[in-house]
Design an enzyme around this catalytic site. Structure first.
Site, PDB file in Angstrom:
ATOM      1  N   ILE A  37      -7.326  27.442  62.441  1.00 54.69           N
ATOM      2  CA  ILE A  37      -6.276  28.217  63.125  1.00 54.69           C
ATOM      3  C   ILE A  37      -6.501  29.716  62.932  1.00 54.69           C
ATOM      4  O   ILE A  37      -5.569  30.509  62.969  1.00 54.69           O
ATOM      5  CB  ILE A  37      -4.873  27.790  62.651  1.00 54.69           C
ATOM      6  CG1 ILE A  37      -4.727  27.942  61.134  1.00 54.69           C
ATOM      7  CG2 ILE A  37      -4.596  26.349  63.060  1.00 54.69           C
ATOM      8  CD1 ILE A  37      -3.290  27.697  60.639  1.00 54.69           C
TER       9      ILE A  37
ATOM     10  N   GLU B 118      -1.217  30.690  52.091  1.00 55.64           N
ATOM     11  CA  GLU B 118       0.178  31.117  51.984  1.00 55.64           C
ATOM     12  C   GLU B 118       0.484  32.007  50.789  1.00 55.64           C
ATOM     13  O   GLU B 118       1.458  32.747  50.784  1.00 55.64           O
ATOM     14  CB  GLU B 118       1.076  29.871  51.990  1.00 55.64           C
ATOM     15  CG  GLU B 118       1.134  29.301  53.382  1.00 55.64           C
ATOM     16  CD  GLU B 118       1.531  27.839  53.459  1.00 55.64           C
ATOM     17  OE1 GLU B 118       2.650  27.567  53.857  1.00 55.64           O
ATOM     18  OE2 GLU B 118       0.699  26.966  53.127  1.00 55.64           O
TER      19      GLU B 118
END
Lengths: 282, 700
Positions: free
Chosen positions: B465, B666
């Protein structure tokens, strides 16, 4: 994203543009750089049925000296104003502010006349032209006329231009050594001004003979900081801080997600002081 | 850099992404760009009310418009299976649960015709009162059965109330974080084609199998009847994790024009209504400590939002359960179910808002205890994971804090707020910790084929992604095969490759990489055992599933980090600038130094953005986001981001997975907003507990 359908005409001259405006009535819009008009058409906030392209009117792209004034053609790009030696030396505030408009793409396509005719009080240039006491030359089916900047901006995105008129030239005074400053506040680089302040300060014998201050985004039209201007007329240079306290007097800026009305007034006072300080030192 | 890596030495190298040249040239095929014959174009009909039902829908004018192929409404929509997901089960009745919900679509030969005709559909509603007001004092707040990722909503260890009552130093404050929208550069896009009862989806997704497994049951299909193709994805940040209703709408529309591809890309405006977002949170943090600054109580009571039509409960309080040492820890979560769009994953759901509150409170508590905030954190370092009772597989927080302090120049900091100025700029520094769990997701398999020319083809339905998966998986496979990186060709992003979990929860490399290592070992053994160590002329292949990690029951697994921020605040205008940020991470073995740096950097900037800019403003009367474009939903430009000093410590963790890596997608965002807020406090003496830190909040 995609505008409603429209027709497209090319104007060969300012007079031709006026004729085309006359033919198509008030559903037509002039297309200059397009960097304000096309976005609002894509958002369908505007839906003109005809666009009259004045982008090829190269004879309206100029900066000239005219006695104690500068004459700037309406189709002059922001970037040309920003980099003009003449504007830089004779009216520095205009060159500097033109360099703050939008981003490089906007400055290379967008025009001085387009920005003024769009009449957005959140744009950087209208308030500066107001502070400069600029004059705008207009051509229409009834002939030519000249209007003062103070009479040009009528309401939100509304100007004194009639549907069949075109702005052809703006005239600003040479600053002749007057100090100047434009202070723009935004939270993100290249964004619209939350508030902007343009100031021009004339000095004589150690005091201020006149101050002209124009605001960006403090009302639906560009406005002057009248109370501060009056307080500074003939005043000592030491009175700037006190005079700036009244900068927001009489204003009622809108509240939106960028700032509350009160915070805009606070910014107006702070930025006015900073602009005046800088103008004094320049 | 594209230099050849020696066999077995690819992992760790800063190898440029292998598909980079395609992206730079515009040749990478994103979901909307697949060339298919005679595509039809979809423009959706979206509800203009937040609560009620469609009473009447008249599509006759739209249907009469040239170029219009069909108009899809709840009156003619194919029936979906009831799977218990009201976000996805669209057009099955006229019910409206939030503003912007899909209530139909126009399908036309051109995008322009579809969009134009959508405006000709006449819709009448029966409207019910809208309840979109998120407040902590509502009388209908409730405790969900479980939080996202399966966490318990409420936990309690020891006696928090008693510990707080007897604490020498007590702290109690409430923090709020706003609604935020994901907004990857590439909006959600689909091309849906039906052919003889099978559905092909060209998708922009974080997981082709996640999409398959969600969409197939809705249409009553076996999973293998849904083919999902997604080679390149322009970002997701969680919003492309599980499919949203846009995929269902495209698939329903494609049923009406069987055999013809239907293309549908969300506009930026639509991204603010149908593609998920981060819930706003209200967090009351209470801390207690003894006179020396040793924590005796940690408590985070969370109130957050969900949608009435589908529950999503962000795990906001979970980091408070394990971050610092205390005998008494309590966390609670309450939800307000409103007439709003369905919240979902946004980069570090849970940790990102939770650690803003906790790490702000830790800064405030350090000041209460008269301790340096770095030392305060270090002295409250736990010896084990207090939630599970397990030891940490590795815990590099202290090392990150020490290393970061050194790199940043923290020592000698004057703790007094407003102690440094540069003209009208007040200058301050702040620190915050970061944490993110090492998740592993099931259902992975991979196939590796060796050819006699020494080239290897690796197949797994993984996703890139924008994170670098095309490259990093090749590095892992090459090292385990003992060959050079250039000899390995990756095949990912398609359900024709073996089953894989998605890119979410920073779990991709752990899950896919472990599987590749297993498959590579199988292949090497096979070559050795069956072919005498030589690849036969016809080639040879081996497949493997992800092995179970026995250490998961023995160790608690987390990545850690520390952020140091310098903030400058204009004392007259409240303008905040962040000229520099130093972040150090302990994330196990770093697979690719270049793409990893990008991941950390993106997270840090997203945290900076959360600190200073991002806020989706909801009009509670009508239930829609007012600032639904990039002109008004602020994210920083390059000119707003200062110098970023990014590094990581060497961490050898033999337990997390065979690579020794931890997820890094993250952790960069976690804690970074708190570090900014703490630096702003140090600069100004004003504590802002409500994000974002806008200038007006710093002007009294």
């Amino acid at each position: 994203m995609i505008p409603l359908k429209f027709d497209y005409e090319v104007a060969e001259s300012a007079q031709h543009a006026v004729e085309l405006l006359g033919q198509h009535g008030d559903e037509a819009k002039l297309l200059a750089g397009g960097h304000s008009l096309l976005p609002i058409m894509k958002l369908r906030l505007a839906a003109p049925t005809v666009l009259i392209d004045i982008g090829r009117l190269n004879d309206l792209n100029y900066v000239r000296e005219d006695g104690d004034k500068l004459a700037i053609g309406a189709m002059t790009r922001h970037t040309d104003v920003e980099h003009s030696d003449l504007v830089k030396s004779e009216c520095g505030i205009l060159a500097y502010t033109a360099g703050l408009v939008g981003d490089p793409q906007v400055r290379h396509r967008g025009t001085i006349g387009g920005s003024l005719a769009h009449g957005d009080a959140a744009s950087d240039l209208p308030g500066v032209f107001l502070a400069l006491d600029a004059e705008f030359k207009i051509t229409g089916s009834g002939g030519d006329r000249t209007i003062a900047a103070a009479d040009f901006f009528e309401d939100y995105l509304m100007t004194a231009l009639a549907p069949d008129e075109i702005l052809t030239e703006v005239r600003v005074p040479k600053l002749n050594g007057a100090g100047w400053s434009y202070r723009k506040f935004n939270r993100r680089a290249q964004d619209w001004a939350v508030v902007g302040v343009g100031a021009i300060l004339e000095r004589s014998n150690g005091s201020i003979s006149s101050a002209r201050i124009g605001f960006t985004n403090m009302a639906s039209v560009p406005v002057r900081a009248s109370a501060t201007e009056q307080a500074l007329s003939g005043a000592s240079v030491d009175s700037i801080a006190e005079a700036a306290e009244s900068a927001a007097d009489g204003t009622s800026p809108s509240s939106d997600i960028a700032a509350s009305s009160e915070f805009r007034q606070h910014l107006a006072r702070v930025l006015t002081k900073r602009a005046l300080d800088e103008a004094l030192s320049r | 850099m594209t230099a050849t890596q020696a066999p077995g030495k690819s992992v760790g190298a800063p190898i440029s992404r292998v598909e980079g040249h395609l992206k730079v040239r515009g040749a990478a095929t994103y979901a909307y760009e697949h060339r298919l014959d005679e595509p039809a174009y979809l423009h959706p009909l979206q509800s203009t009310i937040a609560n009620g039902r469609v009473a009447k829908i008249d599509a006759s004018r739209a249907e009469a418009e040239p170029g219009v192929v069909a108009v899809l409404t709840h009156e003619n929509a194919p029936k979906l299976e009831a799977v218990g997901d009201a976000e996805l089960e669209i057009l099955q009745n006229g019910e409206v649960g939030f503003r912007g919900q899909f209530i139909g679509a126009v399908i036309a030969d051109t995008f322009e015709a579809a969009r134009y005709a959508a405006g000709l559909v006449e819709i009448e509603y029966e409207e019910r009162e809208t309840d979109a007001d998120f407040r902590p004092d509502r009388d209908d707040l409730y405790t969900p059965e479980q939080l996202n990722a399966g966490f318990e909503p409420d936990t309690s260890v020891g006696d928090v109330d008693g510990a707080l009552a007897s604490a020498a130093v007590k702290f109690d404050a409430t923090y709020t974080t706003p609604r935020e929208h994901n907004n990857p550069m590439e909006p959600h896009s689909s091309i849906a084609v039906w052919d003889e009862g099978e559905l092909t989806l060209y998708e922009s997704t974080q997981g082709v199998y996640w999409t398959q497994n969600t969409i197939a049951p809705l249409f009553g299909l076996d999973a293998e009847k849904v083919h999902v193709i997604s080679p390149h994805v322009g970002g997701g940040f969680g919003s492309k994790g599980l499919p949203h209703a846009n995929v269902v709408l495209a698939a329903l529309a494609a049923m009406l024009v069987e055999g013809r591809p239907v293309k549908f890309a969300l506009t930026r405006h639509m991204m603010f209504s149908v593609a998920g977002y981060r819930t706003p949170t209200i967090q009351r943090i209470r801390l207690g400590a003894d006179a020396e600054g040793k924590l005796s109580a940690i408590c985070n009571d969370v109130v957050e939002q969900t949608s009435k039509i589908k529950e999503f409960a962000e795990q906001t309080g979970t980091s408070a359960r394990m971050m610092y040492d205390s005998s008494n820890i309590q966390t609670t979560h309450l939800l307000a179910a409103l007439d709003v769009a369905v919240p979902s994953w946004l980069r570090a759901p849970g940790e990102a808002p939770g650690m803003f509150a906790l790490e702000s409170a830790m800064d405030e508590m350090a000041i209460e205890c008269d301790l340096d905030p770095v030392e305060f954190r270090i002295m409250n370092e736990p010896e084990k994971d207090l939630e599970s009772g397990l030891p940490f597989s590795s815990r590099g927080l202290v090392a990150c804090l020490r290393e970061g302090a050194e790199r940043f120049g923290w020592d000698g900091r004057n703790p007094t707020p407003r102690s440094e100025r540069d003209g009208r700029w007040l200058v301050g520094t702040g620190v915050a910790s970061s944490v993110y769990p090492v998740f592993s997701m099931g259902g992975n398999a991979a196939t590796i084929r060796a050819d006699s020319d020494g080239k290897y083809v690796v197949e797994i339905g993984a996703a890139d992604i924008g994170t670098g998966t095309w490259t990093t998986l090749g590095q892992i496979a090459a090292d385990e095969l003992g060959v050079s990186f250039e000899d390995v060709e990756m095949k990912i992003g398609d359900t024709k490759f073996p089953n894989a979990s998605g890119a979410g929860g920073s779990s991709g490399i752990t899950s896919w990489g472990s599987t590749l290592v297993e498959a590579a070992r199988s292949l090497r053994e096979k070559i050795e055992a069956e072919h005498g160590g030589n690849i036969p002329d016809e080639g040879v292949e081996a497949s493997a599933k992800m092995p179970k990690n026995p250490h998961r029951k023995e160790y608690a697994m987390y990545a850690f980090g520390a952020h140091f921020v310098e903030a400058r605040v204009d004392e007259d205008t409240g303008e905040v600038r962040v000229p520099r940020m130093t972040s150090v991470f302990a994330a196990g073995r770093i697979i690719n130094a270049k793409t990893a740096r990008s991941q950390f950097m993106g997270g840090m900037v997203m945290g900076l953005s959360a600190a200073l800019h991002e806020e989706s403003v909801l009009d509670t009367r009508f239930g829609h986001v007012v600032n639904h474009d990039f002109a008004e939903y602020h994210i920083p430009t390059n000119a707003d981001v200062g110098e970023l000093d990014i590094s990581w410590i060497e961490e050898d963790d033999p337990y997390v997975n065979p690579m020794g890596s931890k997820g890094i997608g993250e952790i960069g965002i976690v804690g970074s907003a708190a570090a900014v807020a703490n630096a702003v406090y140090h600069a100004t003496g004003t504590r802002v507990r409500e994000l974002p830190i806008t200038p007006d909040k710093l002007i009294s």
